[in-house]
Scaffold this active site. Sequence first.
Site, PDB file in Angstrom:
ATOM      1  N   CYS A  94      50.297 -10.350  30.516  1.00  0.00           N
ATOM      2  CA  CYS A  94      50.060  -9.360  29.308  1.00  0.00           C
ATOM      3  C   CYS A  94      51.206  -9.126  28.461  1.00  0.00           C
ATOM      4  O   CYS A  94      51.560  -8.975  27.463  1.00  0.00           O
ATOM      5  CB  CYS A  94      49.421  -8.217  29.665  1.00  0.00           C
ATOM      6  SG  CYS A  94      47.866  -8.243  30.818  1.00  0.00           S
ATOM      7  N   ASP A  95      52.260  -8.749  29.555  1.00  0.00           N
ATOM      8  CA  ASP A  95      53.479  -8.090  29.171  1.00  0.00           C
ATOM      9  C   ASP A  95      54.956  -9.060  29.196  1.00  0.00           C
ATOM     10  O   ASP A  95      55.686  -8.711  28.683  1.00  0.00           O
ATOM     11  CB  ASP A  95      53.829  -6.876  29.998  1.00  0.00           C
ATOM     12  CG  ASP A  95      52.696  -6.004  29.725  1.00  0.00           C
ATOM     13  OD1 ASP A  95      52.133  -5.888  28.845  1.00  0.00           O
ATOM     14  OD2 ASP A  95      52.515  -5.134  30.820  1.00  0.00           O
ATOM     15  N   CYS A 135      51.048  -6.515  35.182  1.00  0.00           N
ATOM     16  CA  CYS A 135      50.271  -7.820  34.390  1.00  0.00           C
ATOM     17  C   CYS A 135      51.349  -8.710  33.744  1.00  0.00           C
ATOM     18  O   CYS A 135      51.653  -8.417  32.621  1.00  0.00           O
ATOM     19  CB  CYS A 135      49.114  -7.356  33.672  1.00  0.00           C
ATOM     20  SG  CYS A 135      48.207  -9.098  32.693  1.00  0.00           S
TER      21      CYS A 135
END
Length: 341
Positions: free
Chosen positions: A165-166, A162
Amino acid sequence: MSSTEHQPHTPPADGVHKVLIIGSGPAGWTAAIYAARAQLQPVVYEGVAKQDPGPVLPGGQLMLTTEVENYPGFPHGVTGPKMMDDFKAQAARFGTGIVSEDILSCDFSKRPFVMTTSRDGKTASGQVKAHSVIISTGAVANWIGLENEMRLARSGGGVSACAVCDGALPAFRNQDLAVVGGGDTAMEEATYLTKFAKTVYIIHRRDSLRASKIMQDRFLSRPNAKVLWNKVVVDVLGEHVISGLVLEDTVTKARSELPVKGLFVAIGHTPATRFLKGSGIEFDESGYVLLKNRNSYTNIPGVFAGGDVADAHYRQAVTAAGMGCVAALDAERWLAANNVH
Ligand code: NAP
């Protein structure tokens, strides 16, 4: 209370739960918080850890995420596992019953509904009944399936499924990064990464992309975008953090190394719906639970769904939590309308 401990669950006196929630990610725990506060005494089947073929854990995808920086209310970020621990503790505080078992199958043809449970995630160990069910089992990111890929994903060593997300973490800034996949998700993630990275390589196994033209163009128009055609990743290098990839050309079979500081795998998701096979629940063309309109109603009255299991599009912790809330409110109103008190 940590995600590994909770009070023993006491089943209802008549053996039938008002609300049974399957799955323990943001959607499941949020549904539980709302249902518990509505005095519905919900029970959450949080699932058991397994390889499926990638890691599946109670708590869901966030258990494999290091820092969560895009969930409102956490100005300094929070780790995925800590966030799930807190969701669970909040649900437990309002009296949610928690069972560390899987649901193996559902019979929605009977009322109350009958679910088969499993302690090991494989074999049947019992049955549980409920007047209403909330499905919130999420979707599992597909992984390439390499040992070093999984090891570095689990340890937060620069392998992720992701980018949204990261990808903005400091470790990825001004670095060379790779995204595997040729679909819309790969383009979206790669385009996002071009904002921080030195170079973003798309690694695709064919010589043309599956992604829509507009998404392709959005990525390819970035000055730091590159596509490596006809390549698959056959190994991930690096002991504690990723240092590079071993690539194989799908046409010539020649191998080469590509130094990168991050690998983002974007080869699709699989909704966790195997246990719904034969239950009568309707799915969309990609296998996600089909919802009626913009609520949580499935095609079966009394069965609701929320979170990534019913959302191929947004797949964020905050959207999943919102959908879990919607499912609990829908279940509460449906139970009242059907005289279950
Ligand atoms: P997808 O369309 O199924 O694409 C998956 C990609 O991964 C394909 O290019 C596929 O290669 C590749 N792939 C699959 N298995 C692989 C493997 N083992 N090794 C290497 N490559 C592999 O999945 P998605 O991109 O996640 O999209 C899912 C759905 O969501 C689509 O309908 C998409 O349009 C939609 N979506 C839309 C948006 C948007 O509009 N903003 C954003 C994201 C997703 P092949 O091409 O060779 O099969």
